[in-house]
Design an enzyme around this catalytic site. Structure first.
Site, PDB file in Angstrom:
ATOM      1  N   GLU A  93      50.142  33.476  30.782  1.00 47.30           N
ATOM      2  CA  GLU A  93      50.461  35.596  31.363  1.00 47.30           C
ATOM      3  C   GLU A  93      51.814  34.924  30.477  1.00 47.30           C
ATOM      4  OE1 GLU A  93      48.940  36.285  34.870  1.00 47.30           O
ATOM      5  OE2 GLU A  93      46.635  36.322  33.607  1.00 47.30           O
TER       6      GLU A  93
ATOM      7  N   GLU B  90      37.462  35.299  30.404  1.00 46.10           N
ATOM      8  CA  GLU B  90      37.980  36.243  31.350  1.00 46.10           C
ATOM      9  C   GLU B  90      37.539  37.900  31.644  1.00 46.10           C
ATOM     10  OE1 GLU B  90      41.589  36.029  33.509  1.00 46.10           O
ATOM     11  OE2 GLU B  90      41.735  33.670  32.634  1.00 46.10           O
TER      12      GLU B  90
HETATM   13  C1  GLA Z   1      43.878  35.784  36.097  1.00 51.09           C
HETATM   14  C2  GLA Z   1      43.768  34.564  35.782  1.00 51.09           C
HETATM   15  C3  GLA Z   1      42.814  33.628  36.432  1.00 51.09           C
HETATM   16  C4  GLA Z   1      42.066  34.386  37.620  1.00 51.09           C
HETATM   17  C5  GLA Z   1      42.338  35.861  37.160  1.00 51.09           C
HETATM   18  C6  GLA Z   1      41.578  36.788  37.949  1.00 51.09           C
HETATM   19  O1  GLA Z   1      43.619  36.251  34.892  1.00 51.09           O
HETATM   20  O2  GLA Z   1      44.024  34.146  34.633  1.00 51.09           O
HETATM   21  O3  GLA Z   1      42.630  32.748  36.684  1.00 51.09           O
HETATM   22  O4  GLA Z   1      42.779  34.191  38.839  1.00 51.09           O
HETATM   23  O5  GLA Z   1      43.382  36.641  37.189  1.00 51.09           O
HETATM   24  O6  GLA Z   1      40.892  35.891  39.248  1.00 51.09           O
END
Ligand code: GLA
Length: 352
Positions: A131, A237
Protein backbone atom coordinates in the site's frame (compact mmCIF):
# COMPACT_ATOMS: atom_id res chain seq x y z
CA UNK A 1 -11.55 -26.20 -4.00
CA UNK A 2 -7.84 -26.85 -4.23
CA UNK A 3 -8.50 -29.89 -6.40
CA UNK A 4 -11.08 -28.15 -8.54
CA UNK A 5 -8.72 -25.25 -9.33
CA UNK A 6 -5.55 -27.31 -9.59
CA UNK A 7 -3.95 -26.46 -12.91
CA UNK A 8 -5.70 -23.04 -12.93
CA UNK A 9 -4.26 -21.12 -9.97
CA UNK A 10 -3.48 -21.55 -6.32
CA UNK A 11 -6.38 -20.93 -3.99
CA UNK A 12 -5.53 -19.36 -0.66
CA UNK A 13 -6.89 -18.21 2.68
CA UNK A 14 -5.45 -15.77 5.19
CA UNK A 15 -5.28 -17.28 8.64
CA UNK A 16 -4.92 -15.66 12.03
CA UNK A 17 -3.80 -16.45 15.56
CA UNK A 18 -7.28 -17.32 16.98
CA UNK A 19 -7.46 -20.32 14.62
CA UNK A 20 -4.52 -21.86 16.46
CA UNK A 21 -6.42 -21.38 19.72
CA UNK A 22 -9.67 -23.08 18.66
CA UNK A 23 -10.41 -26.16 20.72
CA UNK A 24 -11.15 -28.44 17.76
CA UNK A 25 -8.99 -26.72 15.12
CA UNK A 26 -12.06 -27.04 12.89
CA UNK A 27 -11.22 -23.95 10.87
CA UNK A 28 -7.58 -24.93 10.32
CA UNK A 29 -8.72 -28.40 9.25
CA UNK A 30 -11.12 -26.83 6.78
CA UNK A 31 -8.30 -24.64 5.43
CA UNK A 32 -6.02 -27.65 5.05
CA UNK A 33 -8.74 -29.49 3.14
CA UNK A 34 -9.82 -26.71 0.82
CA UNK A 35 -6.85 -24.42 0.15
CA UNK A 36 -3.48 -24.76 -1.57
CA UNK A 37 -2.00 -21.52 -0.20
CA UNK A 38 -2.00 -19.62 3.10
CA UNK A 39 -1.28 -16.04 4.05
CA UNK A 40 -0.70 -14.70 7.53
CA UNK A 41 -3.08 -11.97 8.71
CA UNK A 42 -0.93 -10.33 11.37
CA UNK A 43 1.60 -12.87 12.61
CA UNK A 44 4.49 -11.72 10.42
CA UNK A 45 3.81 -8.00 10.37
CA UNK A 46 6.62 -6.03 11.93
CA UNK A 47 4.49 -4.92 14.91
CA UNK A 48 3.28 -8.42 15.82
CA UNK A 49 6.52 -10.22 15.02
CA UNK A 50 9.10 -7.84 16.42
CA UNK A 51 7.29 -5.32 18.67
CA UNK A 52 10.41 -4.09 20.52
CA UNK A 53 14.04 -4.02 19.45
CA UNK A 54 15.39 -7.55 19.84
CA UNK A 55 12.03 -8.94 21.01
CA UNK A 56 10.46 -11.50 18.69
CA UNK A 57 7.10 -13.27 18.86
CA UNK A 58 8.15 -16.40 17.08
CA UNK A 59 5.59 -18.79 18.47
CA UNK A 60 2.52 -18.18 16.29
CA UNK A 61 4.57 -17.23 13.25
CA UNK A 62 6.42 -20.54 13.55
CA UNK A 63 3.09 -22.39 13.94
CA UNK A 64 1.80 -20.63 10.84
CA UNK A 65 4.78 -21.62 8.70
CA UNK A 66 4.68 -25.17 10.08
CA UNK A 67 0.97 -25.48 9.26
CA UNK A 68 1.52 -24.32 5.68
CA UNK A 69 4.59 -26.47 5.15
CA UNK A 70 3.03 -29.62 6.60
CA UNK A 71 0.04 -29.18 4.34
CA UNK A 72 2.28 -28.61 1.31
CA UNK A 73 0.89 -25.15 0.73
CA UNK A 74 2.32 -22.11 -1.02
CA UNK A 75 3.11 -20.08 2.09
CA UNK A 76 2.95 -16.29 1.80
CA UNK A 77 4.77 -13.94 4.15
CA UNK A 78 2.67 -10.84 4.74
CA UNK A 79 4.20 -8.27 4.96
CA UNK A 80 7.75 -6.93 5.14
CA UNK A 81 7.18 -3.16 4.88
CA UNK A 82 3.93 -1.26 5.44
CA UNK A 83 3.04 2.15 6.85
CA UNK A 84 0.60 0.52 9.29
CA UNK A 85 1.32 -1.94 12.10
CA UNK A 86 4.99 -1.00 12.15
CA UNK A 87 6.20 -0.10 15.64
CA UNK A 88 7.36 3.45 16.32
CA UNK A 89 10.79 2.28 17.48
CA UNK A 90 11.68 1.26 13.95
CA UNK A 91 11.96 4.93 13.01
CA UNK A 92 13.57 6.24 16.22
CA UNK A 93 17.04 6.11 17.77
CA UNK A 94 17.79 5.66 21.49
CA UNK A 95 17.31 9.38 22.07
CA UNK A 96 13.88 9.27 20.46
CA UNK A 97 15.05 11.10 17.38
CA UNK A 98 14.21 10.06 13.86
CA UNK A 99 16.82 7.76 12.35
CA UNK A 100 18.48 8.61 9.06
CA UNK A 101 18.18 6.82 5.73
CA UNK A 102 21.21 4.58 6.24
CA UNK A 103 20.02 3.41 9.65
CA UNK A 104 16.48 2.72 8.47
CA UNK A 105 17.79 0.73 5.50
CA UNK A 106 19.98 -1.20 7.93
CA UNK A 107 16.98 -2.02 10.13
CA UNK A 108 14.97 -3.13 7.11
CA UNK A 109 17.79 -5.41 6.07
CA UNK A 110 18.04 -6.83 9.56
CA UNK A 111 14.33 -7.70 9.50
CA UNK A 112 14.58 -9.49 6.16
CA UNK A 113 17.76 -11.29 7.23
CA UNK A 114 16.00 -12.50 10.36
CA UNK A 115 12.95 -13.97 8.59
CA UNK A 116 15.15 -15.35 5.85
CA UNK A 117 17.31 -17.21 8.33
CA UNK A 118 14.32 -18.52 10.28
CA UNK A 119 11.96 -19.49 7.45
CA UNK A 120 14.10 -19.62 4.29
CA UNK A 121 12.27 -21.17 1.36
CA UNK A 122 9.47 -22.47 3.57
CA UNK A 123 7.92 -19.05 2.94
CA UNK A 124 7.62 -19.12 -0.82
CA UNK A 125 6.52 -15.54 -1.43
CA UNK A 126 6.73 -12.27 0.47
CA UNK A 127 4.61 -9.18 0.14
CA UNK A 128 7.64 -6.90 0.17
CA UNK A 129 5.81 -3.58 0.20
CA UNK A 130 2.16 -2.97 1.02
CA UNK A 131 0.00 0.00 0.00
CA UNK A 132 2.57 2.60 -0.97
CA UNK A 133 0.55 4.47 -3.58
CA UNK A 134 -2.44 6.76 -3.26
CA UNK A 135 -5.48 6.53 -5.54
CA UNK A 136 -4.13 9.47 -7.51
CA UNK A 137 -1.01 7.48 -8.33
CA UNK A 138 1.20 9.59 -6.04
CA UNK A 139 3.58 7.84 -3.70
CA UNK A 140 2.09 7.69 -0.20
CA UNK A 141 3.67 10.13 2.23
CA UNK A 142 4.93 7.95 5.10
CA UNK A 143 7.86 7.49 7.44
CA UNK A 144 9.39 5.31 4.72
CA UNK A 145 9.34 7.98 2.04
CA UNK A 146 10.15 10.81 4.46
CA UNK A 147 13.26 9.09 5.79
CA UNK A 148 14.40 7.04 2.81
CA UNK A 149 13.04 9.09 -0.07
CA UNK A 150 11.11 8.37 -3.23
CA UNK A 151 13.21 5.25 -3.94
CA UNK A 152 11.85 3.48 -0.84
CA UNK A 153 10.10 0.76 -2.88
CA UNK A 154 13.20 0.10 -4.96
CA UNK A 155 15.37 -0.15 -1.85
CA UNK A 156 12.88 -2.53 -0.20
CA UNK A 157 12.91 -4.87 -3.21
CA UNK A 158 16.71 -4.73 -3.47
CA UNK A 159 17.04 -5.72 0.18
CA UNK A 160 14.48 -8.52 -0.23
CA UNK A 161 16.26 -9.90 -3.27
CA UNK A 162 19.65 -9.77 -1.58
CA UNK A 163 18.58 -11.29 1.71
CA UNK A 164 15.93 -13.88 0.83
CA UNK A 165 16.84 -17.23 -0.71
CA UNK A 166 16.70 -17.50 -4.48
CA UNK A 167 13.32 -18.56 -5.77
CA UNK A 168 11.30 -16.80 -3.08
CA UNK A 169 8.80 -14.64 -4.96
CA UNK A 170 8.70 -10.91 -4.30
CA UNK A 171 5.35 -9.15 -4.49
CA UNK A 172 4.02 -5.59 -4.37
CA UNK A 173 0.54 -5.60 -2.73
CA UNK A 174 -2.12 -2.84 -2.68
CA UNK A 175 -5.85 -2.09 -2.61
CA UNK A 176 -7.99 -0.11 -5.08
CA UNK A 177 -5.66 -0.99 -7.95
CA UNK A 178 -8.62 -1.23 -10.30
CA UNK A 179 -8.70 2.57 -10.32
CA UNK A 180 -6.71 4.07 -13.18
CA UNK A 181 -4.45 6.33 -11.11
CA UNK A 182 -3.07 3.62 -8.89
CA UNK A 183 -3.04 0.98 -11.62
CA UNK A 184 -0.92 3.14 -13.93
CA UNK A 185 1.44 4.13 -11.12
CA UNK A 186 2.05 0.51 -10.14
CA UNK A 187 2.57 -0.54 -13.76
CA UNK A 188 5.13 2.27 -14.09
CA UNK A 189 6.85 1.22 -10.87
CA UNK A 190 7.06 -2.43 -12.03
CA UNK A 191 8.53 -1.41 -15.38
CA UNK A 192 11.06 0.90 -13.74
CA UNK A 193 12.22 -1.76 -11.31
CA UNK A 194 12.63 -4.22 -14.14
CA UNK A 195 14.58 -1.71 -16.23
CA UNK A 196 16.95 -1.23 -13.31
CA UNK A 197 17.33 -4.98 -12.94
CA UNK A 198 15.53 -5.11 -9.58
CA UNK A 199 13.58 -8.32 -9.01
CA UNK A 200 9.78 -8.14 -8.70
CA UNK A 201 7.79 -11.30 -9.40
CA UNK A 202 4.23 -10.36 -8.70
CA UNK A 203 1.61 -7.76 -8.02
CA UNK A 204 -1.02 -8.53 -5.41
CA UNK A 205 -4.39 -7.01 -6.18
CA UNK A 206 -6.19 -6.82 -2.86
CA UNK A 207 -9.76 -7.85 -3.57
CA UNK A 208 -11.56 -5.96 -0.81
CA UNK A 209 -14.54 -5.47 -3.05
CA UNK A 210 -18.29 -5.11 -2.67
CA UNK A 211 -21.32 -6.54 -4.41
CA UNK A 212 -21.39 -3.50 -6.67
CA UNK A 213 -17.85 -2.65 -7.50
CA UNK A 214 -15.36 -2.59 -8.97
CA UNK A 215 -16.82 -3.84 -12.24
CA UNK A 216 -15.59 -7.00 -13.90
CA UNK A 217 -14.13 -4.94 -16.74
CA UNK A 218 -12.17 -2.69 -14.34
CA UNK A 219 -10.72 -5.76 -12.62
CA UNK A 220 -9.95 -7.33 -15.99
CA UNK A 221 -8.11 -4.22 -17.16
CA UNK A 222 -5.83 -4.42 -14.10
CA UNK A 223 -5.15 -8.14 -14.50
CA UNK A 224 -4.11 -7.50 -18.12
CA UNK A 225 -2.09 -4.37 -17.31
CA UNK A 226 -0.02 -6.04 -14.60
CA UNK A 227 0.51 -9.15 -16.65
CA UNK A 228 1.70 -7.05 -19.60
CA UNK A 229 4.14 -5.30 -17.28
CA UNK A 230 5.75 -8.70 -16.85
CA UNK A 231 4.69 -9.91 -13.40
CA UNK A 232 2.46 -12.67 -12.10
CA UNK A 233 -0.94 -11.50 -10.89
CA UNK A 234 -2.01 -12.50 -7.40
CA UNK A 235 -5.55 -11.77 -6.30
CA UNK A 236 -4.95 -11.23 -2.60
CA UNK A 237 -7.27 -10.33 0.25
CA UNK A 238 -10.49 -11.24 -1.56
CA UNK A 239 -13.76 -10.60 0.28
CA UNK A 240 -17.10 -9.20 -0.86
CA UNK A 241 -18.72 -6.79 1.55
CA UNK A 242 -22.51 -7.28 1.58
CA UNK A 243 -23.18 -4.62 4.21
CA UNK A 244 -24.34 -1.14 3.27
CA UNK A 245 -21.64 1.38 2.54
CA UNK A 246 -21.78 5.11 2.59
CA UNK A 247 -19.54 7.90 1.44
CA UNK A 248 -15.89 7.30 2.24
CA UNK A 249 -16.20 3.56 2.86
CA UNK A 250 -14.31 2.37 -0.19
CA UNK A 251 -10.83 0.94 -0.37
CA UNK A 252 -9.28 -0.80 2.61
CA UNK A 253 -7.50 1.85 4.61
CA UNK A 254 -7.38 0.13 8.00
CA UNK A 255 -6.95 3.46 9.77
CA UNK A 256 -10.44 4.48 8.69
CA UNK A 257 -12.98 4.31 11.51
CA UNK A 258 -16.62 5.30 11.15
CA UNK A 259 -19.71 5.09 13.32
CA UNK A 260 -22.99 3.80 12.01
CA UNK A 261 -26.54 3.22 13.21
CA UNK A 262 -28.65 0.05 12.89
CA UNK A 263 -29.39 0.78 9.24
CA UNK A 264 -25.72 0.15 8.51
CA UNK A 265 -25.93 -3.30 10.16
CA UNK A 266 -29.14 -4.80 8.74
CA UNK A 267 -28.44 -8.55 8.81
CA UNK A 268 -27.86 -9.26 12.48
CA UNK A 269 -30.14 -12.31 12.26
CA UNK A 270 -28.58 -13.76 9.14
CA UNK A 271 -28.13 -12.91 5.48
CA UNK A 272 -31.48 -13.14 3.63
CA UNK A 273 -31.68 -15.71 0.85
CA UNK A 274 -31.85 -13.10 -1.90
CA UNK A 275 -28.60 -11.54 -0.63
CA UNK A 276 -26.97 -15.00 -0.42
CA UNK A 277 -27.77 -15.47 -4.07
CA UNK A 278 -26.37 -12.04 -4.90
CA UNK A 279 -23.14 -12.91 -3.15
CA UNK A 280 -22.99 -16.25 -4.96
CA UNK A 281 -23.49 -14.55 -8.32
CA UNK A 282 -20.81 -11.93 -7.61
CA UNK A 283 -18.29 -14.63 -6.66
CA UNK A 284 -19.21 -16.74 -9.71
CA UNK A 285 -18.70 -13.71 -12.00
CA UNK A 286 -15.32 -13.01 -10.40
CA UNK A 287 -14.11 -16.59 -10.68
CA UNK A 288 -15.28 -16.76 -14.26
CA UNK A 289 -13.02 -13.78 -14.95
CA UNK A 290 -10.13 -15.36 -13.02
CA UNK A 291 -10.51 -18.58 -15.02
CA UNK A 292 -10.54 -16.62 -18.26
CA UNK A 293 -7.14 -15.17 -17.25
CA UNK A 294 -5.72 -18.22 -15.51
CA UNK A 295 -2.59 -17.94 -17.68
CA UNK A 296 -1.85 -14.63 -15.92
CA UNK A 297 -3.11 -15.40 -12.41
CA UNK A 298 -0.90 -17.31 -10.05
CA UNK A 299 -3.11 -17.26 -6.96
CA UNK A 300 -6.50 -16.22 -5.61
CA UNK A 301 -6.46 -15.69 -1.84
CA UNK A 302 -9.42 -14.91 0.39
CA UNK A 303 -8.84 -12.50 3.27
CA UNK A 304 -10.07 -14.84 5.96
CA UNK A 305 -11.60 -18.27 6.35
CA UNK A 306 -15.15 -18.13 7.72
CA UNK A 307 -17.40 -15.09 8.18
CA UNK A 308 -16.82 -15.32 11.91
CA UNK A 309 -13.18 -14.32 11.57
CA UNK A 310 -13.53 -11.65 8.89
CA UNK A 311 -12.02 -8.23 9.58
CA UNK A 312 -15.16 -6.76 7.95
CA UNK A 313 -17.10 -7.44 11.14
CA UNK A 314 -15.11 -4.51 12.51
CA UNK A 315 -14.21 -2.33 9.54
CA UNK A 316 -14.90 0.47 9.03
CA UNK A 317 -17.66 0.27 11.67
CA UNK A 318 -16.99 -1.85 14.74
CA UNK A 319 -19.23 -4.76 15.78
CA UNK A 320 -21.30 -5.36 12.66
CA UNK A 321 -22.24 -8.81 11.37
CA UNK A 322 -20.65 -9.30 7.98
CA UNK A 323 -20.94 -12.07 5.38
CA UNK A 324 -18.09 -11.62 2.93
CA UNK A 325 -16.59 -15.11 2.55
CA UNK A 326 -17.45 -18.58 1.23
CA UNK A 327 -17.93 -20.21 4.65
CA UNK A 328 -20.49 -19.11 7.23
CA UNK A 329 -19.92 -18.48 10.94
CA UNK A 330 -20.26 -22.19 11.72
CA UNK A 331 -17.74 -23.08 9.02
CA UNK A 332 -20.39 -24.41 6.62
CA UNK A 333 -20.02 -23.84 2.88
CA UNK A 334 -22.38 -21.12 1.64
CA UNK A 335 -24.21 -20.92 -1.71
CA UNK A 336 -21.27 -18.76 -2.88
CA UNK A 337 -18.93 -21.71 -2.33
CA UNK A 338 -21.12 -23.94 -4.50
CA UNK A 339 -21.42 -21.26 -7.14
CA UNK A 340 -17.62 -20.97 -7.38
CA UNK A 341 -17.15 -24.73 -7.50
CA UNK A 342 -20.02 -25.05 -9.93
CA UNK A 343 -17.85 -23.30 -12.51
CA UNK A 344 -15.60 -26.34 -12.55
CA UNK A 345 -16.23 -30.03 -12.94
CA UNK A 346 -17.57 -31.33 -9.69
CA UNK A 347 -14.24 -32.68 -8.49
CA UNK A 348 -14.61 -31.78 -4.84
CA UNK A 349 -17.49 -31.44 -2.43
CA UNK A 350 -17.41 -29.44 0.81
CA UNK A 351 -18.20 -32.48 2.92
CA UNK A 352 -15.31 -34.59 1.77
C1 GLA B 1 -4.90 -4.53 4.54
C2 GLA B 1 -3.65 -5.30 4.90
C3 GLA B 1 -3.96 -6.57 5.61
C4 GLA B 1 -5.07 -6.43 6.61
C5 GLA B 1 -6.28 -5.87 5.93
C6 GLA B 1 -7.45 -5.75 6.85
O1 GLA B 1 -5.48 -4.87 3.36
O2 GLA B 1 -2.85 -5.58 3.80
O3 GLA B 1 -2.81 -6.99 6.27
O4 GLA B 1 -4.67 -5.64 7.68
O5 GLA B 1 -5.94 -4.60 5.48
O6 GLA B 1 -7.55 -6.77 7.76
Amino acid sequence: MKQAFKGDFLIGAAISKPLFEEETFATLNMVAGQFSSVSSCNMLKWGSFNPEPGVYNHETADAYVKFGTENKMYVVGHVLFWHNQTPKWVFLDEKGETVDRAELLRRMRERVRHVSKRYGTRIQAWDVVNESFMGSGKLRDSQWTRIIGSDFIEQAFRIAEEELPEGVELIYNDYSMTGKGKRDAVVRMVRELKEKGVLIDGVGLQGHWSKKGPSISEIEASIIAFSEAGVGVHITELDIDMLPRKEGMWGADVAKRLVGDARMDPYRDGLPEARQQELAKRYADLFQLFLKHKDKIKRVTFWGTTDKYSWLNNWPIKGRISYPLLFDRAGKAKPAFHAVLGLKDKQATPDE
